[in-house]
Design an enzyme around this catalytic site. Structure first.
Site, short mmCIF file in Angstrom:
data_model
loop_
_atom_site.label_atom_id
_atom_site.label_comp_id
_atom_site.label_asym_id
_atom_site.label_seq_id
_atom_site.Cartn_x
_atom_site.Cartn_y
_atom_site.Cartn_z
N GLY A 1 0.83 -1.22 0.00
CA GLY A 1 0.00 0.00 0.00
C GLY A 1 0.85 1.26 0.00
N GLU B 1 -15.87 35.92 11.11
CA GLU B 1 -15.11 35.45 12.27
C GLU B 1 -15.92 35.03 13.49
OE1 GLU B 1 -13.02 39.23 12.00
OE2 GLU B 1 -11.16 38.14 12.32
N ALA C 1 -7.59 30.60 4.13
CA ALA C 1 -6.56 31.53 4.63
C ALA C 1 -6.70 31.74 6.14
CB ALA C 1 -6.68 32.86 3.89
C1 LIG Z 1 -2.68 8.61 6.73
C2 LIG Z 1 -2.44 7.30 7.41
C3 LIG Z 1 -3.22 6.98 8.50
C4 LIG Z 1 -3.01 5.77 9.17
N1 LIG Z 1 -3.78 5.49 10.27
C5 LIG Z 1 -3.56 4.35 10.95
C6 LIG Z 1 -4.29 4.03 12.11
O1 LIG Z 1 -5.15 4.79 12.54
N2 LIG Z 1 -4.02 2.90 12.75
C7 LIG Z 1 -3.07 2.02 12.29
O2 LIG Z 1 -2.87 0.97 12.88
N3 LIG Z 1 -2.36 2.28 11.20
C8 LIG Z 1 -2.58 3.42 10.53
N4 LIG Z 1 -1.82 3.70 9.41
C9 LIG Z 1 -0.70 2.78 9.06
C10 LIG Z 1 -1.12 1.73 8.08
O3 LIG Z 1 -2.07 0.88 8.62
C11 LIG Z 1 0.10 0.93 7.73
O4 LIG Z 1 1.00 1.83 7.16
C12 LIG Z 1 -0.24 -0.15 6.73
O5 LIG Z 1 -1.02 -1.14 7.29
C13 LIG Z 1 0.98 -0.73 6.12
O6 LIG Z 1 0.58 -1.48 4.98
P1 LIG Z 1 1.14 -1.17 3.53
O7 LIG Z 1 0.65 -2.24 2.66
O8 LIG Z 1 0.80 0.19 3.10
O9 LIG Z 1 2.67 -1.27 3.81
P2 LIG Z 1 3.87 -0.79 2.93
O10 LIG Z 1 4.19 0.62 3.22
O11 LIG Z 1 3.65 -1.14 1.50
O12 LIG Z 1 4.99 -1.70 3.56
C14 LIG Z 1 5.31 -1.58 4.89
C15 LIG Z 1 6.38 -2.56 5.35
O13 LIG Z 1 5.85 -3.85 5.40
C16 LIG Z 1 6.68 -4.77 4.73
N5 LIG Z 1 5.81 -5.77 4.10
C17 LIG Z 1 4.66 -5.55 3.45
N6 LIG Z 1 4.11 -6.70 3.10
C18 LIG Z 1 4.93 -7.68 3.52
C19 LIG Z 1 4.91 -9.09 3.44
N7 LIG Z 1 3.92 -9.72 2.84
N8 LIG Z 1 5.93 -9.76 3.99
C20 LIG Z 1 6.95 -9.12 4.60
N9 LIG Z 1 7.01 -7.79 4.70
C21 LIG Z 1 6.02 -7.09 4.17
C22 LIG Z 1 7.44 -3.94 3.73
O14 LIG Z 1 8.66 -4.55 3.42
C23 LIG Z 1 7.59 -2.63 4.45
O15 LIG Z 1 8.73 -2.65 5.23
C24 LIG Z 1 -2.01 4.88 8.71
C25 LIG Z 1 -1.23 5.21 7.60
C26 LIG Z 1 -1.43 6.41 6.96
C27 LIG Z 1 -0.59 6.76 5.78
#
Ligand SMILES: Cc1cc2nc3c(=O)[nH]c(=O)nc-3n(C[C@H](O)[C@H](O)[C@H](O)COP(=O)(O)OP(=O)(O)OC[C@H]3O[C@@H](n4cnc5c(N)ncnc54)[C@H](O)[C@@H]3O)c2cc1C
Ligand code: FES
Ligand code: FES
Length: 1338
Positions: free
Chosen positions: A269, A1270, A806
């Protein structure tokens, strides 16, 4: 193996158009690609980190296994283009356009008045569009989920929700009587004295909306379906300048790659890797994208549970679990339910749509919401490497440290096994965040217990916490101790002691809020205990008694679609239909906001040779600059210049502000001060070079951050101000009671959705420059640039088309930034574009002033306040800016609605080493009045009399005079108050709340009604002027230009309404292009709620002059058309262009005499709010707000109600949510939506009624209207005082009565810690001064 020598072509579609990118760079995010390469600027940059939703797009992909097309929303700022191979992107431009056909999803937000500045609007449109593509008739729940990830700083969300709920299954205006089922009742609430005026409640007409026709949507490109089937077998490689992206086609290739590049992240993601690379400077030369590996998406139902592929998105996991809970016996799905509970509130929908379950686990972040549940639920992960597979439990041995897990570098999580629960097993999850939705948890937890069969004896349990240590933490020792014990009160006591011992948070813990977090650790445990005990009782397995009033402790606070009502006065019966004054006209740009066609500063196409500018800012709070080494930076690719103070050809001292430099010279006085700037061909190059500028400092002392330290060191920016009325000292002698108190009101970040943006273009001759800037005060920007360049103002043309919000933050700061950009343009001879990143914008540009109010109050037994002595200390930061004016306005407004016969108020402007604070909507009044309402409340608490009685008794009545001797008529103030009491059913609600509080120990409700008097106009008289320029062209079209800027408040719309009335032509004849110092010189800032009053008068005068010129022609040919008359005038050599001018009041304050007439007039209002708090977690929900506002005779009820609701919501944020946090070294921590929480959809009061007072006239302003930009911010304090009321109720349970210190904002931390009880008594308190806390209160 090395990556393929020849990179693959990236193929995807955007809005139905095929894109073939031969040199796809893995570093390029979709947002940049859309905006810069494809010039699709409808998708906006708001934060760059997935937290605001401004960049939302819809992604569609074809699943070749299920043969289904999936549509989902995503944030373009976190989507690498390389991820999009084979996918279709839809942006707001692809949804509809005014050139072809607008889409219902665009039409409805515009016509429902859901767009003000319009910067968030494309993102809102895209979130809703994606929802409708999946479900044309969504539920209310789905609508709320969908919009939870989109922030809007202007509207207060009510109109957006009202517009979009018309798509929902249970929608408004579908009942047979034409009434909206989600509208509040209006029958009992009609104005008490509005019998003669027709009252209206329809700001828009849903019956006129186009129906949703899904056959009209862009189809998924068939070519991509073919591609999906054909290309599954091939590995893809995209090579950028620094990063290689490899997408394996199958598991074997993936494991092979992971062995070869064990350090390469698997990006699914990109919601974790992306922000790390962007904001923390993490670099990965190779990225592996495993999204095509089938095994990582597989979902299998086994005998023991569900196995979910690691790459499944959290939204997909949510749907799987939801379905399972509906289909399977309840006993089996308890772990699923707990996981669902957390996923539902995790991030926004756009994040959940892409963030993967595996990513969350592998990231190992301590604040993960899902990991504690997976641990408490006994889940396991299936791992694989080239060498083989293994299955390991997710437990304390898996989560090892900060972002450290037991995963081997070459290992891949294939899937996660989530077991079914057993009959004797229970699991619950908890979380508390700064805001209810789309916010990382402050603390979360998951707790499970397995009982010995048919007993209340604990067989085993798991207690797991997030955000209390370096990673997900299990209280293993505690659980071992608890095994074998009966589940009863004794066990709870022991568990609390044990767990506090085992999960210990040091006083200095990162994230701060240490005592609150300690309290949450056991508060969650207490909730768990109550809920499980209840289950045991239902099963007949526990004889422990839970008091009846404890039962609601375990319930969530309610979440409902707001019921809303907006009531305003109809125009007079005889008003011509083409005369639009007084009618709820849509914002003139709303449709182009919704289609993404509206052009903001950064949407202006770049010029040939244009350079980007990045700032280099101080990392020290107070230090001497020893050296600035730019050697490395100037040699970096693309860099044209590193600009310092030495490069300023004119004056490096800020125009109007003698104590501040554009570029720091010799010393820095805060973290975030601009030291130099880098101009380079791309923003990435500019930022990279900015990072390599080396500045050597020598720290200076004393560095001051807090108000208390500034007072102690006598560090002030300006002399003390004072206003005094009556004889305060004598009055204290006669008072029955005297008490002292204080209140701290925190600062507030503007968080306009569009960050500071400008484009400065040297014209190549005579030192002329065009400055396109997002600024509220174009003249100041013009003068500042001229001063910096050392040229006269006539060489600088400043243009403002529209501003994406603003709120006072783009008056003085925009002019300083524009000057810096102009110096860069001067030095390089190139056009310069400067768009601050969100983090830099928040760091550099200052905020609302944190304020400390100390008071001494004398009152009589009957509640009359006879003496008040109040001193305000505002934290001005490191330079004066407008701080002295802000402090003075605080004094001028601090009386609010109250006539205190003997009143003394003094103000000090503290000089500290924080970024210089500046104007913010309300300009000091919101802090000053909050303090006043605090001592009014304290009088009520001390005397035992009802607060509304104290307020009413001490209120101004009839013709009266302020503490600075300005006379005014307060009739409408009392009318607003009485109407609000009536319409909110205040007294009935109070009785109901008392009953609720009696029946509920751990949930409390509170109510507060707050009156408001607010001075409109500039108290510095010369600013009360405005000019307009009106041209009538030969074809009859009219171009209006005036000195005000359009920043969402609907100023241009109102000016067009005025011009339309005066010229007696339809609004369609009138156009406003922009605000320019070239057309209208010497403008005042658009501020002080005075923009419409002043510019409206100027526009009116210009139109009247023109009409007078046309009058003889009209009289000669009364049946002619407008076009005929204009043509005739032209043929008769009559000028069809003129200016209008408004000379406003000579407002003044003589601070020596302590008197004056600073305001044109006063706006009045009253708000009543009701809240419910969770005493155990500090959570709160806004249950109801009723606002009665005196808008005079509204020029445009839609715009005025929009301003009231938007300002109220911003006030609600200021007083209850938004908290700026600084380190003891003066570094601002809260530099984006992840750390700083503005209100979101979940904060809209669940019943929200706004009434414009009828029958009110204002001879001082155009057409009897009133300025409203305001004042309603201050009405947000009604929510704060309702919370305080609820907290007071909670304290009473423990015999804590009387006034208590409760500072603003009323965050969960403050609420929880003020609700003192047996749990807060149990935690360890750290002696202040014995440690350095993570954050300090400034
Ligand atoms: C705006 C925002 C709000 C968020 N709010 C929350 C929240 O309220 N609560 C919460 O818990 N989280 C929150 N998150 C975090 C989010 O849940 C995690 O970033 C997300 O779950 C990570 O998944 P990804 O697929 O995007 O990871 P990526 O960024 O694609 O990867 C993350 C890491 O995981 C590793 N990885 C991924 N898949 C595998 C696999 N199959 N095997 C081994 N390693 C792997 C990668 O190597 C990397 O190091 C938020 C993130 C953002 C940007
Ligand atoms: S800009 Fe992408 S979410 Fe804010
Ligand atoms: S209209 Fe939503 S941010 Fe301005």
């Amino acid at each position: 193996m090395t990556p393929a020598q020849n990179a693959d072509k990236l193929i995807f579609f955007v809005n139905g158009r095929k894109i073939i990118e031969k040199n796809a760079d893995p570093e390029t995010m979709l947002l940049t690609y859309l905006r810069k390469k494809l010039r699709l600027t409808g998708t906006k940059y708001g934060c760059g980190g997935g937290g605001c939703g401004a960049c939302t797009v819809m992604i569609s992909r074809y699943d070749h296994l299920t043969h289904k097309i999936q549509h989902f929303s995503a944030t373009a700022c976190l989507l690498p283009i390389c991820m999009l191979h084979g996918m279709a992107v839809t942006t707001v431009e692809g949804v509809g356009s005014t050139k072809t056909r607008i889409h219902p999803v665009q039409e409805r937000i515009a016509k429902a008045h859901g767009s003000q500045c319009g910067f968030c609007t494309p993102g809102m449109v895209m979130s809703m569009y994606a929802l409708l593509r999946n479900n044309p008739e969504p539920s209310i729940e789905e609508l709320l989920d969908t919009l939870s990830g989109n922030l809007c700083r202007c509207t207060g969300y009510r109109p957006i929700l009202d517009g979009y709920k018309t798509f929902c299954k249970v929608s408004c205006c579908q009942t047979k009587d034409g009434k909206c089922c989600l509208s509040a009742e209006d029958d009992a609430t009609l104005s008490s004295d509005a019998t003669e005026e027709a009252i209206c409640t329809d700001l828009f007409h849903p019956a006129e909306f186009m129906p949703l026709d899904s056959t009209q949507e862009i189809i998924f490109p068939p070519e991509l379906m073919l591609m999906a089937q054909q290309q599954q077998e091939t590995k893809r490689v995209f090579k950028g300048t620094a990063i290689t992206w490899i997408s394996p086609a199958n598991l074997e290739e993936l494991l092979e790659l992971k062995t070869e590049y064990p350090k390469a992240p698997l990006v699914v993601g990109n919601t974790n890797v992306g922000p790390d690379m962007k904001f923390k400077g993490v670099f990965h030369p190779v990225i592996i994208s495993p999204t095509r590996v089938v095994e990582l998406h597989a979902v299998t139902y086994t005998e023991n549970g569900i196995t979910i592929g690691a790459a499944c998105s959290l939204e997909h996991v949510k749907n799987i679990l939801q379905k399972a809970t509906e289909e399977l016996p309840e006993d089996q799905t308890k772990i699923f339910m707990a996981l669902l509970e957390q996923i539902r509130r995790l991030g926004g929908q756009q994040i959940r749509n892409v963030a993967s379950l595996g990513g969350s686990i592998a990231s190992g972040y301590p604040n993960s919401d899902v990991n504690p549940v997976l641990v408490a639920g006994g889940c396991t992960v299936n791992l694989a490497t080239k060498a083989g597979a293994r299955q390991i439990p997710l437990d304390g041995d898996f989560f090892l440290g900060f972002c450290k897990t037991a995963l081997k570098p070459e290992e891949v999580i294939i899937s996660i096994n989530i077991p079914y629960s057993s009959m004797w097993e229970f699991i619950l999850a908890f979380r508390q965040a700064q805001r209810q939705e789309n916010a990382f948890p402050i603390v979360n937890a998951a707790m499970s217990v397995v009982f010995k069969e048919k007993s209340n004896v604990i067989h085993s349990c798991r207690i797991v916490y997030g955000s209390v240590g370096v990673t997900t933490l299990s209280a293993t020792r505690t659980c071992q101790e608890l095994a074998g014990r009966s589940f009863d009160e004794e066990m709870l006591k022991a568990a609390c002691t044990l767990v506090l011992d085992e999960i210990s948070l040091p006083a200095t813990a990162p994230g701060g809020m240490v005592e609150f977090r300690r309290t949450l650790i056991i508060s969650f445990l207490f909730k768990f205990y109550l809920q499980i005990l209840h289950k045991l009782q239902e099963m007949g397995l526990s004889s422990s008694v839970i008091p009846e009033e404890y039962s609601s402790a375990v319930e969530d606070l309610p979440r409902n679609m707001p019921k809303t009502l907006q009531m305003f006065q109809e125009v007079a019966a005889g008003q011509l239909s083409q005369d639009l004054v007084g009618r709820p006209i849509m914002h003139q740009s709303a449709l182009i906001h919704a289609t993404g066609e509206a052009v903001y500063c950064d949407d202006i196409p770049s010029l040939d040779g244009e350079l980007a500018l990045a700032m280099v800012t101080s990392t020290r709070m107070y230090a001497k600059i020893i050296s600035i080494d730019k050697t490395e930076a100037v040699q970096m690719p693309g860099v044209h210049a590193v600009i310092t103070a030495d490069d300023v050809p004119g004056n490096n001292t800020r125009f109007l502000f003698d104590d501040e430099k554009l570029f720091a010279e010799n010393e820095v006085t805060c973290v975030g001060q601009i030291v130099c700037a880098v101009a380079a061909e791309t923003i990435a190059q500019a930022k990279a070079a900015a990072r390599s500028v080396k500045i050597t400092y020598e720290d200076l002392t004393p560095a001051i951050l807090t108000i208390e330290d500034a007072v102690q060191q006598k560090s002030f920016l300006s002399p003390m101000s004072k206003l005094e009325k009556g004889n305060v000292d004598e009055a204290f002698k006669t008072a029955d009671h005297i008490f002292q108190g204080q209140m701290h009101v925190g600062g507030q970040e503007h968080f306009y959705m569009e960050t500071h943006s400008m484009s400065v273009i040297p014209k190549g001759e005579n030192n002329e420059m065009d400055v396109f800037v997002s600024a509220q005060h174009p003249t100041l920007a013009q003068e500042s640039v001229a001063s910096a360049l050392g040229v006269p103002a006539n060489k600088i043309m400043c243009h403002v088309k529209r501003i994406g919000g603003a709120f006072g933050g783009k008056v003085t700061k925009a002019s300083a930034l524009a000057s810096i950009a102009a110096v860069a343009a001067y030095k390089t001879g190139r056009a310069i574009r400067c768009v601050l990143e969100r983090g830099d914008d928040m760091l550099i540009t200052g905020a609302r002033h944190p304020t400390l109010g100390k008071y001494r109050i004398g009152f009589m037994n009957d509640g009359r306040i006879i003496a008040a002595d109040v001193t305000f200390f505002v934290n001005g930061g490191c330079s004066l800016d407008e701080s002295d004016l802000v402090q003075k306005k605080m004094l001028l407004n601090m009386d609010n609605a109250y006539n205190i016969p003997n009143l003394r108020c003094s103000g000090f402007t503290c000089k500290t080493n924080l970024p210089s604070n500046t104007a913010f909507r309300g300009f000091g009044a919101p802090q000053g009045i909050a303090v006043t309402e605090c001592w009014i409340n304290d009088v009520a608490e001390s005397s035992g009399l009802p607060p509304e009685m104290i307020r009413e008794m001490n209120m101004y009545k009839g013709m009266t005079v302020t503490h600075y001797k300005q006379e005014f008529d307060s009739t409408q103030l009392l009318r607003c108050w009485n109407e609000c009491l009536l319409k909110s059913s205040y007294h009935n609600q109070k009785i109901a709340i008392a009953e609720f509080n009696k029946q509920n120990r751990w949930k409390k409700r509170g109510i507060a009604i707050i009156p408001l008097k607010y001075g409109v106009g500039f108290d510095v008289g010369f600013l009360n002027q405005a000019a307009a320029l009106v041209h009538i062209y030969k074809d009859g079209s009219v171009l209006v230009t005036h000195g005000g800027t359009e920043m969402g408040q609907g100023l241009h719309t109102k000016m067009m309404q005025i011009a339309s009335r005066e010229l007696r032509i339809p609004m369609s004849y009138i156009h406003i292009s922009d605000t320019s110092t070239k057309s209208v010189p010497n403008t005042a800032p658009s501020a002080a709620s005075f923009g419409t009053d002043s510019n409206g008068m100027a526009v009116r005068e210009a139109c009247q002059i023109l009409l007078q010129r046309l009058d003889p022609i009209i009289n000669d040919n009364p049946k002619g058309s407008w076009e005929d008359w204009v043509h005739e005038a032209y043929m008769n050599k009559i000028s069809l262009s003129t200016t209008g001018f408004f000379r406003g009041e000579d407002a003044f304050v003589d601070w020596n005499k302590q008197e004056g007439n600073p305001y044109s007039y006063f706006s009045f209002g009253t708000a009543c709010s009701v809240v419910e708090i969770d005493c155990l977690t500090g959570n709160h929900v806004n249950l109801r707000t009723d606002i009665v506002m005196d808008a005079g005779i509204s020029l445009n009820p839609a715009t005025d109600i929009g301003q009231i609701e938007g300002a109220f919501t911003q006030g609600l944020g200021h007083y209850t949510l938004e908290e700026m946090k600084f380190s003891p070294e003066g570094v601002l921590y809260t530099r984006g939506p992840a750390q700083y929480k503005i209100p979101a959809t979940c904060d809209v009061p669940q019943e929200f009624n706004v009434y414009l007072l009828s029958g009110s006239k204002n001879p001082k302003a155009i057409y009897s209207s009133k300025g409203l930009g305001e004042p309603a911010v201050i009405l947000g304090s009604s929510v704060f005082y309702a919370i305080k009321d609820a907290v007071a109720e909670a304290r009473k349970v423990n015999n804590l009565t009387g006034p208590f210190i409760f500072n603003s904002p009323a965050t969960p931390e403050r609420i929880r810690m003020a609700c003192e009880d047996q749990l807060t008594d149990q935690i360890i308190r750290d002696e202040p001064g014995t440690y350095i806390p993570w954050a300090i209160s400034v």
